[in-house]
Every structure is written in structure tokens, then in C-alpha cells.
Design a protein around this motif. Structure first.
Motif, PDB file in Angstrom:
ATOM      1  N   SER A  15       0.842  -1.205   0.000  1.00  0.00           N
ATOM      2  CA  SER A  15       0.000   0.000   0.000  1.00  0.00           C
ATOM      3  C   SER A  15       0.873   1.250   0.000  1.00  0.00           C
ATOM      4  N   ASP A  39      -7.981  -4.391  -1.588  1.00  0.00           N
ATOM      5  CA  ASP A  39      -7.801  -4.975  -0.268  1.00  0.00           C
ATOM      6  C   ASP A  39      -9.000  -4.631   0.614  1.00  0.00           C
ATOM      7  N   THR A  43      -6.972   0.027   3.188  1.00  0.00           N
ATOM      8  CA  THR A  43      -5.857   0.903   3.580  1.00  0.00           C
ATOM      9  C   THR A  43      -5.727   2.086   2.615  1.00  0.00           C
ATOM     10  N   ASP A  86      -3.467  -1.369  -5.731  1.00  0.00           N
ATOM     11  CA  ASP A  86      -2.928  -1.895  -4.470  1.00  0.00           C
ATOM     12  C   ASP A  86      -3.639  -3.213  -4.200  1.00  0.00           C
TER      13      ASP A  86
HETATM   14 MG   LIG Z   1      -1.844  -2.974   2.124  1.00  0.00          MG
END
Ligand SMILES: [Mg+2]
Ligand SMILES: Nc1ncnc2c1ncn2[C@@H]1O[C@H](COP(=O)(O)OP(=O)(O)OP(=O)(O)O)[C@@H](O)[C@H]1O
Length: 231
Positions: A15, A39, A43, A86
Motif C-alpha cells: 500500500s 484490499d 488501507t 494496491d
Molecule cells: Mg496494504
């Protein structure tokens, strides 16, 4: 272009790298950038939300996508200069679907045994995805390196492990620096917290080296970082 930062090891800095790369492309290359957060921990979505609440920072768009996202990514690619993904710390459908269409793939690993143990499996996934995406430019990058000179050999050994599986590994690395963690607050990047700092130099080297490397070519236009003690 689609730039994927992925891998199956948690906490390796996926991230952090994806966010800093997105800011670099947005602010220093003046490109239009979309971040894709795959994710469920959100995040990057949370980071983007904080960033976009701060009027002094150039805003970045972000969407969350899960599962079979190949077609969504192909259509998003038409609307942005860069789509930066990400992808969370698991071998899952989103990771494989992203690998199937990504132009550039960056897999961060810390120079630690448990991270390096994932190299064979990642190589396996990469070679499968290469069958459908033969032009992908994939590389490992060693992150959170120790700065003690007595531990420098660990960085070299980690790179050797990657090379032994015939997966390229970038010369550029990140060292373990508080700046990475500190800059995340309020949705910033290291380039905004300390533009001429060492962390900023590391991020610029990583993305420049990744984007300019082609299979079989040695990257020469940026000096490789020397593996040595850092203050
Ligand atoms: Mg991450
Ligand atoms: N080079 C670095 N030096 C010091 N801290 C770092 C560095 N890179 C990342 N970090 C910190 O390590 C922590 C984990 O990083 P990050 O969240 O990017 O990992 P991740 O691979 O995305 O983890 P996850 O698998 O949980 O998604 C964060 O607090 C981040 O600020």
C-alpha cells in the motif's frame, strides 16, 4: 498503463509503495491517476479519503474492486494515464486478474526469510499470467532494508534469492525509515512530507527503474542505489 503493486506477503509495503507511486505520477509526471484498492482492509481507500479532505494536496481518485476485475481494469485504463492497483496480501482472484492485464507489476519483499519464502509461489503465478499477458514487466523490489552496515549482506542475499528464480529484482530499494509511516498520516506521500529527503529519492528511483526497464535490458539511466549504511 496499469501499474500493479501486489504480492502475497502481508506488511511488505504494498500500500505504501502504491500510494507513493500514485502521487509521484500525479504530481511529478502531471499524469491522470486512478488508484484501485483491492484490499478489503481499505488501507488505500482510507488514505485517499484523508488526502482528498486536504485541499492543499492534489486529489487522487480511488475505487474499490474485488474478484474478477480484468474487464473493469481494461475499461478504466482507457480513461486515465495510469491505473495504480494496491492488491492485498493474498493470492486471490483480484491479484491474478490484475496480473493478467497489468503493464508493470511490482512485488515488494522485505529481506526476511518469511517474505523470501513467497518468491517461488509468486514466480509460479507470474509465469502462468505471462501466458495471457506476455508483455508484462514484472519485478521484485526489496523494501524496509536495514541500514546497519553489518546487515547489508541481507539485502544482497534477498536479491540473489529473487534472481535464482529468474525474476528480475530492481536495483533500487527502500530502507526502513520512519518517514514512510509518518507521511501516511493525512494522506500524504514522502515527496510531500520531505521532497528532497532520502525516502523521496528511493520512491523516484523505484518507479523510474520499473517504468524504464524492458526485458533483457539493463537499466542504466539512473544510478543504482548503493547498498550501504544510511543515516
Ligand atoms: Mg496494504
Ligand atoms: N520503507 C519503509 N520503512 C519503514 N516503514 C515502512 C516502509 N514501507 C512501509 N512501511 C510501513 O510498514 C507498514 C506496512 O506497510 P503497508 O501497509 O504498505 O504494507 P502492505 O504490504 O500493504 O500490508 P498489507 O498486506 O496488510 O496490505 C506501514 O505502517 C508502512 O508505513
Amino acid at each position: 498503463m496499469i501499474v500493479l503493486v501486489g504480492g502475497e506477503k502481508g506488511g511488505s509495503g504494498k500500500s505504501c509503495l502504491a500510494q507513493n507511486i500514485a502521487v509521484y505520477l500525479r504530481t511529478e509526471k502531471n499524469a491522470s491517476v486512478l488508484m484501485v484498492d483491492c484490499d478489503p482492509q481499505r488501507t488505500t481507500s482510507d488514505w485517499v479519503q484523508e488526502r482528498n479532505a486536504n485541499d492543499s494536496l492534489p486529489s487522487i481518485n480511488c475505487v474499490q474492486l474485488y474478484g474478477k476485475i480484468r474487464n473493469e481494469l481494461l475499461s478504466l485504463r482507457e480513461h486515465y494515464d495510469y491505473v495504480v492497483i494496491d492488491c492485498g496480501g493474498q493470492d486471490n482472484l483480484a491479484l491474478r486478474s490484475s496480473m493478467a492485464v497489468a503493464d508493470h507489476i511490482l512485488i515488494p519483499l522485505r529481506p526476511k526469510r518469511r517474505d523470501l519464502k513467497t518468491v517461488p509461489h509468486m514466480e509460479d503465478i507470474l509465469s502462468t499470467c505471462k501466458m495471457v499477458n506476455p508483455n508484462m514487466n514484472a519485478a521484485f523490489v526489496i523494501t524496509q532494508c536495514p541500514s546497519l552496515p553489518s546487515l547489508a549482506s541481507r539485502i544482497l542475499e534477498a536479491k540473489d534469492v529473487c534472481r535464482s528464480f529468474e525474476v528480475p529484482v530492481l536495483d533500487a530499494v527502500t530502507y526502513s525509515r520512519n518517514m514512510y509511516d509518518d507521511s501516511e498520516e493525512y494522506g500524504q506521500s514522502v515527496m510531500e512530507s520531505e521532497p528532497e529527503g532520502k525516502a523521496s529519492t528511493e520512491i523516484r528511483s523505484i518507479i523510474k527503474e520499473l517504468l524504464s526497464r524492458r526485458e533483457g535490458e539493463t537499466y542504466e539511466s539512473v544510478q543504482p542505489q548503493k547498498i550501504q549504511a544510511v543515516s
